[in-house]
Design a protein around this motif. Structure first.
Motif, PDB file in Angstrom:
ATOM      1  N   GLY A  44      42.612  -0.309 -84.198  1.00 38.20           N
ATOM      2  CA  GLY A  44      41.601  -0.208 -85.237  1.00 38.20           C
ATOM      3  C   GLY A  44      41.669  -1.298 -86.295  1.00 38.20           C
ATOM      4  O   GLY A  44      40.887  -1.297 -87.227  1.00 38.20           O
ATOM      5  N   ALA A  45      42.583  -2.227 -86.146  1.00 33.78           N
ATOM      6  CA  ALA A  45      42.697  -3.326 -87.106  1.00 33.78           C
ATOM      7  C   ALA A  45      41.629  -4.384 -86.795  1.00 33.78           C
ATOM      8  O   ALA A  45      41.337  -4.677 -85.644  1.00 33.78           O
ATOM      9  CB  ALA A  45      44.084  -3.958 -87.039  1.00 33.78           C
ATOM     10  N   ILE A  46      41.054  -4.955 -87.827  1.00 36.15           N
ATOM     11  CA  ILE A  46      40.050  -5.995 -87.660  1.00 36.15           C
ATOM     12  C   ILE A  46      40.740  -7.277 -87.209  1.00 36.15           C
ATOM     13  O   ILE A  46      41.658  -7.758 -87.863  1.00 36.15           O
ATOM     14  CB  ILE A  46      39.281  -6.233 -88.973  1.00 36.15           C
ATOM     15  N   VAL A  47      40.310  -7.813 -86.080  1.00 35.04           N
ATOM     16  CA  VAL A  47      40.912  -9.038 -85.564  1.00 35.04           C
ATOM     17  C   VAL A  47      39.975 -10.238 -85.679  1.00 35.04           C
ATOM     18  O   VAL A  47      40.416 -11.375 -85.572  1.00 35.04           O
ATOM     19  CB  VAL A  47      41.379  -8.874 -84.101  1.00 35.04           C
ATOM     20  N   ALA A  48      38.675  -9.982 -85.907  1.00 35.00           N
ATOM     21  CA  ALA A  48      37.728 -11.083 -86.039  1.00 35.00           C
ATOM     22  C   ALA A  48      36.451 -10.592 -86.703  1.00 35.00           C
ATOM     23  O   ALA A  48      36.094  -9.420 -86.584  1.00 35.00           O
ATOM     24  CB  ALA A  48      37.398 -11.681 -84.685  1.00 35.00           C
ATOM     25  N   VAL A  49      35.781 -11.494 -87.377  1.00 38.41           N
ATOM     26  CA  VAL A  49      34.445 -11.248 -87.901  1.00 38.41           C
ATOM     27  C   VAL A  49      33.539 -12.278 -87.247  1.00 38.41           C
ATOM     28  O   VAL A  49      33.770 -13.482 -87.354  1.00 38.41           O
ATOM     29  CB  VAL A  49      34.393 -11.377 -89.444  1.00 38.41           C
ATOM     30  N   LEU A  50      32.542 -11.803 -86.522  1.00 40.54           N
ATOM     31  CA  LEU A  50      31.653 -12.670 -85.766  1.00 40.54           C
ATOM     32  C   LEU A  50      30.229 -12.573 -86.289  1.00 40.54           C
ATOM     33  O   LEU A  50      29.823 -11.535 -86.814  1.00 40.54           O
ATOM     34  CB  LEU A  50      31.654 -12.273 -84.286  1.00 40.54           C
ATOM     35  N   ASP A  51      29.466 -13.662 -86.111  1.00 38.45           N
ATOM     36  CA  ASP A  51      28.027 -13.615 -86.353  1.00 38.45           C
ATOM     37  C   ASP A  51      27.382 -13.074 -85.086  1.00 38.45           C
ATOM     38  O   ASP A  51      27.602 -13.608 -83.990  1.00 38.45           O
ATOM     39  CB  ASP A  51      27.469 -15.001 -86.657  1.00 38.45           C
ATOM     40  N   GLU A  52      26.606 -12.004 -85.224  1.00 37.14           N
ATOM     41  CA  GLU A  52      25.912 -11.430 -84.076  1.00 37.14           C
ATOM     42  C   GLU A  52      24.451 -11.860 -84.127  1.00 37.14           C
ATOM     43  O   GLU A  52      23.762 -11.641 -85.127  1.00 37.14           O
ATOM     44  CB  GLU A  52      25.996  -9.908 -84.097  1.00 37.14           C
ATOM     45  N   PHE A  53      24.003 -12.495 -83.060  1.00 41.64           N
ATOM     46  CA  PHE A  53      22.618 -12.915 -82.932  1.00 41.64           C
ATOM     47  C   PHE A  53      21.906 -11.901 -82.044  1.00 41.64           C
ATOM     48  O   PHE A  53      22.239 -11.767 -80.872  1.00 41.64           O
ATOM     49  CB  PHE A  53      22.533 -14.301 -82.296  1.00 41.64           C
ATOM     50  N   LEU A  54      20.951 -11.191 -82.615  1.00 44.96           N
ATOM     51  CA  LEU A  54      20.123 -10.249 -81.857  1.00 44.96           C
ATOM     52  C   LEU A  54      18.822 -10.989 -81.570  1.00 44.96           C
ATOM     53  O   LEU A  54      18.044 -11.281 -82.475  1.00 44.96           O
ATOM     54  CB  LEU A  54      19.876  -8.980 -82.666  1.00 44.96           C
ATOM     55  N   ILE A  55      18.597 -11.319 -80.298  1.00 47.40           N
ATOM     56  CA  ILE A  55      17.511 -12.198 -79.891  1.00 47.40           C
ATOM     57  C   ILE A  55      16.537 -11.418 -79.027  1.00 47.40           C
ATOM     58  O   ILE A  55      16.938 -10.716 -78.105  1.00 47.40           O
ATOM     59  CB  ILE A  55      18.064 -13.397 -79.101  1.00 47.40           C
TER      60      ILE A  55
END
Length: 95
Positions: free
Chosen positions: A35-46
């Motif tokens: 449950g630890a945050i390992v990354a923050v990503l930009d999500e592109f909903l196309i």
């Protein structure tokens, strides 16, 4: 349907073949098994003109991840062209 409406209000991108896509960018957190945050990503909903929805994820370093394509087989050529077009669009903005 909800994703299509959401992306209709976002940004638009056109590919070299003349097809048009709408997209919105949000940030998502990727958690590990604990449950630890390992990354923050930009999500592109196309969304394309036919209503097909694609999700792509990009790191701040510029690496792409398309989790949906790995699960469903996706359309690799369309996803690759979308990635290039988005990269080119962001490159033009920063220049």
């Amino acid at each position: 349907m909800r994703e299509h409406l959401r992306t209709a209000l976002g940004k638009q991108i056109s590919l070299e073949d003349g097809s048009h896509y709408h997209y919105v960018v949000t940030q998502v957190e990727v958690n590990n098994a604990l449950g630890a945050i390992v990354a923050v990503l930009d999500e592109f909903l196309i969304t394309d003109e036919a209503g097909n929805v694609y999700k792509l994820h990009k790191t701040k370093e510029g690496n792409w991840y398309d989790f949906e394509a790995e699960k469903s087989g996706g359309q690799p050529s369309v996803l690759q062209r979308l990635k290039r077009a988005i990269d080119n669009q962001f490159k033009q903005i920063t220049e």
